[in-house]
Design an enzyme around this catalytic site. Structure first.
Site, PDB file in Angstrom:
ATOM      1  N   HIS A 155       1.319  -3.975 -11.172  1.00  0.00           N
ATOM      2  CA  HIS A 155       1.797  -3.838 -12.549  1.00  0.00           C
ATOM      3  C   HIS A 155       1.594  -5.140 -13.325  1.00  0.00           C
ATOM      4  O   HIS A 155       1.063  -5.142 -14.444  1.00  0.00           O
ATOM      5  CB  HIS A 155       3.274  -3.461 -12.567  1.00  0.00           C
TER       6      HIS A 155
ATOM      7  N   LYS B 261       1.472 -12.241  -2.609  1.00  0.00           N
ATOM      8  CA  LYS B 261       2.552 -11.488  -3.268  1.00  0.00           C
ATOM      9  C   LYS B 261       3.795 -11.429  -2.402  1.00  0.00           C
ATOM     10  O   LYS B 261       4.922 -11.624  -2.889  1.00  0.00           O
ATOM     11  CB  LYS B 261       2.095 -10.065  -3.596  1.00  0.00           C
TER      12      LYS B 261
ATOM     13  N   ASN C  61       0.801  -1.228   0.000  1.00  0.00           N
ATOM     14  CA  ASN C  61       0.000   0.000   0.000  1.00  0.00           C
ATOM     15  C   ASN C  61       0.833   1.276   0.000  1.00  0.00           C
ATOM     16  O   ASN C  61       0.464   2.277   0.611  1.00  0.00           O
ATOM     17  CB  ASN C  61      -0.953   0.019   1.209  1.00  0.00           C
TER      18      ASN C  61
END
Length: 281
Positions: free
Chosen positions: A219, A199, A109
């Protein structure tokens, strides 16, 4: 249950990895080979035992891009001659599994630049993880404030450190994970901690443990959607499962690094006409 579109995409990907190789080769022609951007000097700094005293650069701070590359495969060009401070970082900055885990947690974040500053400030104030563990939560949060969600992240970091302290006889290290051959067991272990999602775990596997895994950040996710590598309805978690099963192991590192760099260099994570032509599914 998986949707028909998800199943069709899986079946299509299972036939060939050529589309991914084409994307990797095209992006490498644009940004350069990842092996050149991440020389062995950096990529081999995974140590088998965490130093008793983590070494940090106490003089002129290193370039943000250099620290990013050393810690999580960031996209700076290390093949260029580094500044004196950058050279010092490459020689002194340890890259351990625990470093990678916490560095990636701090990246959540927020931007790369702010998470790098947060990690560097944390290590400046507390060179050893033991000192982070025993510091007050408020002080740890203050050290990482620039990265956002500081109170939450500080609490989660200390939970992990206290767990290791209690379960590993005071050894604040995750280097033993190098000896665990089963990636699924590593995933299950890391997944138990709040704030450690797919992730983050994938980044630890790829960059710290050097396993063939493919992290899906914003991305990668958005570019994969645009190239129709995954269904439009695919969540990041579904994208992670799908892409990891489809992308050949030998290009996972390269393709991840190149997609992240491409995403940072184009507006709105738009793959661009040429990449669409070469790699759209």
């Amino acid at each position: 249950a998986e949707s028909p579109a998800f199943q069709r995409t899986q079946a299509s990907h299972s036939k060939t990895g050529c589309v991914f190789r084409a994307a990797r080769d095209y992006l490498a022609s644009v940004y350069g080979e990842p092996a050149k951007k991440h020389p062995v000097a950096v990529r081999s700094k995974i140590v088998k035992a965490e130093p008793a005293d983590n070494v940090v650069v106490k003089a002129e701070p290193a370039d943000d891009d250099v620290l990013d590359a050393a810690l999580n495969g960031g996209g700076c060009d290390l093949s260029a001659a580094p500044s004196s401070s950058a050279a010092a970082a490459l020689q002194l900055e340890p890259v351990t599994v625990l470093d990678q885990l916490i560095r990636t947690m701090l990246s959540q974040n927020t931007t790369d630049a702010t998470s790098i500053r947060a990690f560097r400030e944390l290590k400046r104030r507390y060179p050893r993880w033991e000192s982070v563990r025993t510091a007050s939560a408020a002080n740890v949060a203050d050290a990482i404030r620039v990265g956002g969600l500081a109170d939450v992240k500080a609490e989660r970091i200390q939970v992990i450190l206290n767990y290791l302290y209690e379960k590993r006889g005071g050894e604040l290290s995750l280097e033993y994970l190098h000896d665990e051959p089963d990636d699924e067991k590593i995933k299950a272990f890391l997944k138990q901690f709040k704030g450690v999602g797919p992730k983050t775990i994938s980044c630890v596997l790829l960059f710290a443990l050097r396993r063939a895994d493919f992290p899906v950040d914003t991305h990668v996710w958005k570019i994969s959607l645009a190239l129709r590598w995954i269904p439009k309805s695919a969540t990041r978690e579904q994208a992670y499962d799908l892409l990891n099963s489809a992308i050949p192991d030998d290009i996972k590192f390269d393709l991840h690094v190149l997609l992240v760099e491409h995403g940072k260099n184009v507006a709105g994570n738009d793959p661009g006409a040429e990449l669409r032509r070469i790699a759209s599914h």
